[in-house]
Write a protein that holds these residues in place. Structure first.
Motif, PDB file in Angstrom:
ATOM      1  N   SER A  59       2.614  -7.747 -40.822  1.00 51.41           N
ATOM      2  CA  SER A  59       1.257  -8.252 -41.028  1.00 51.41           C
ATOM      3  C   SER A  59       1.174  -9.109 -42.278  1.00 51.41           C
ATOM      4  O   SER A  59       1.833  -8.845 -43.262  1.00 51.41           O
ATOM      5  CB  SER A  59       0.281  -7.078 -41.159  1.00 51.41           C
ATOM      6  N   ASP A  66      -7.122 -10.434 -36.928  1.00 47.80           N
ATOM      7  CA  ASP A  66      -6.771  -9.026 -37.131  1.00 47.80           C
ATOM      8  C   ASP A  66      -7.776  -8.110 -36.445  1.00 47.80           C
ATOM      9  O   ASP A  66      -8.979  -8.391 -36.427  1.00 47.80           O
ATOM     10  CB  ASP A  66      -6.745  -8.691 -38.626  1.00 47.80           C
ATOM     11  N   ALA A 199      -6.230  -1.818 -33.006  1.00 46.68           N
ATOM     12  CA  ALA A 199      -5.034  -1.777 -33.840  1.00 46.68           C
ATOM     13  C   ALA A 199      -4.054  -0.765 -33.259  1.00 46.68           C
ATOM     14  O   ALA A 199      -4.444   0.312 -32.812  1.00 46.68           O
ATOM     15  CB  ALA A 199      -5.401  -1.381 -35.271  1.00 46.68           C
ATOM     16  N   HIS A 261       0.293  -2.241 -36.338  1.00 45.50           N
ATOM     17  CA  HIS A 261      -0.543  -2.975 -37.292  1.00 45.50           C
ATOM     18  C   HIS A 261      -0.683  -2.220 -38.603  1.00 45.50           C
ATOM     19  O   HIS A 261      -0.955  -2.818 -39.648  1.00 45.50           O
ATOM     20  CB  HIS A 261      -1.960  -3.159 -36.726  1.00 45.50           C
ATOM     21  N   THR A 300       0.482  -5.089 -44.605  1.00 46.91           N
ATOM     22  CA  THR A 300       0.348  -4.000 -43.643  1.00 46.91           C
ATOM     23  C   THR A 300      -0.383  -2.832 -44.296  1.00 46.91           C
ATOM     24  O   THR A 300       0.113  -2.253 -45.257  1.00 46.91           O
ATOM     25  CB  THR A 300       1.727  -3.521 -43.154  1.00 46.91           C
TER      26      THR A 300
END
Length: 419
Positions: A59, A66, A199, A261, A300
């Motif tokens: 990430s 996102d 996510a 994620h 992340t």
């Protein structure tokens, strides 16, 4: 519910977003001051995954694409609090119980790609949470670095050869991530299935928590063996925890590169240590994991959860994680006061509330969301979903959350327009 912040314009509000429900304004509580050994099957052939795309780039900070949960974890502005539940896939769901009858071995269910994906997606298909966590276990990576374990119906996890001496340490080796391909393949499939609508969450156990199983030989209520080692064989325990920190950090990075994620670190038994002992025997090794993941996968979000963490909140913040998970024994308003608003929080509805009438669940969600504030909050339970929890209550939990809406102040709209 009235709030001085609504009357004075000093803070944003939450409102129901539903044509069938009267709009409700909510103020925020801001404050200054199987039996036997399971041998995993060979990794299945997943023909519909392109082998050219096996690695997912880590990430990067602040992308408009996102998922909502990732934005909240980073403290970015969101329209409502994202929500998921620890243990949201499991025995409370009839569809899971039916599958478990067909595949009675927990390790088979949690170490076979097709089953992992199917189970992980069961709550997604039923409730559409904002986070889909991989169905796995914190002990799953142990064989990949030299520690064999079984899971028995009555005793739970069993490690036949506990590590309590320098000689025992010789059985350890660097983690062999190829032995965990079923985890990586599952995460890639989950990432593809949710297609940015939620996510994908990975997780690891902390070195101290995993160490308790390895030293004690399984579950324990007293932790006497590992706590004794803190004094009788500290060099052995330090070597074990250091090895675990390196292996777990590599495993966490592997999960991110496979599609996660966000990573949650479960220091489940960290609350069994006094704050002073936690500073010595858990915190440094969590910091090592956080440092490695942030170095290799910047941006992340990392979540740290400890069961019974009321005495550790400020110390948890010092680990460098992005989100602190609060258990239900910590008042959300007090947790916010102690942690401040520069770090995100997760939680913390008492899991037992899901056995109450639906209006009581609604009220508790409102209270927790109000006290957490409009930024940096991921709604969750303060522990995992309890066995026997009504599925209707879980559905209601997510329905209520999705009906909330943060009414942003005018100045926030201006800032958003300027950027």
């Amino acid at each position: 519910m009235n709030s001085p912040y609504l009357n004075s314009g000093g803070g944003p509000s939450v409102a129901w977003r539903s044509s069938s429900i009267v709009s409700v304004q909510l103020g925020f509580c801001f404050s200054n001051n199987f039996n036997g050994v399971f041998v995993p099957p060979p990794p299945p052939s997943i023909h519909y995954i392109s082998r050219r795309n096996l690695r997912v780039s880590c990430s990067s900070p602040s992308s408009s694409t996102d998922p909502l949960l990732v934005k909240a974890a980073r403290g970015e502005a969101v329209v409502r609090p994202p929500a998921w539940m620890m243990r949201q896939a499991g025995r409370y769901m009839a569809v899971y119980r039916k599958l478990a009858e067909k595949y009675p071995s927990f390790r088979e269910r949690s170490e076979t790609t097709e089953l992992i994906v199917e189970i992980s997606l069961q709550p997604w298909e039923a409730f559409r949470p904002d986070g889909v966590i991989i169905f796995s276990d914190i002990l799953t990576p142990l064989p990949a670095f030299g520690v064999s374990f079984d899971i028995e119906d009555v005793r739970g996890p069993v490690i036949q050869s506990p590590i309590r001496s320098e000689e025992h340490l010789k059985t350890l080796h660097p983690i062999e991530l190829e032995k965990l391909q079923f985890v990586g393949d599952s995460l890639r499939l989950l990432r593809n299935e949710v297609e940015g609508q939620a996510a994908v969450l990975g997780f690891v156990g902390s070195p101290w928590t995993i160490g308790t199983y390895i030293v004690e030989g399984g579950t324990t209520r007293t932790y006497t063996a590992i706590k004794s080692m803190c004094h009788t064989a500290p060099h052995v325990l330090r070597a074990l925890l250091a090895h675990l920190a390196k292996a777990i950090a590599d495993y966490a990075v592997y999960q991110v590169e496979s599609g996660a994620h966000c990573i949650q670190i479960f220091d489940s038994w960290g609350g069994q240590l006094s704050p002073a002992m936690w500073e010595i025997w858990s915190k440094p090794y969590i910091i090592e994991i956080v440092s490695t993941v942030k170095s290799k996968c910047p941006g992340t979000p990392l979540v740290l959860y400890i069961n019974g963490n009321g005495g550790l909140l400020e110390r948890m913040k010092d680990t460098g994680v992005d989100v602190i998970g609060l258990d239900w024994t910590v008042d959300m308003a007090d947790g916010r006061k102690r942690l401040g608003h520069e770090i995100s929080v997760q939680g913390n509805v008492d899991p037992a509330y899901l056995f109450l009438p639906l209006p009581a669940i609604t009220d508790e969600i409102h209270r927790v969301v109000n006290c957490a504030g409009p930024r940096g909050h991921i709604l969750n339970l303060g522990h995992g979903v309890l066995v026997g929890t009504p599925e209707e209550a879980v559905a209601h939990f997510f329905d209520v959350t999705k009906s909330l809406n943060f009414a942003a102040p005018v100045q926030d709209h201006l800032v958003a327009a300027a950027t």
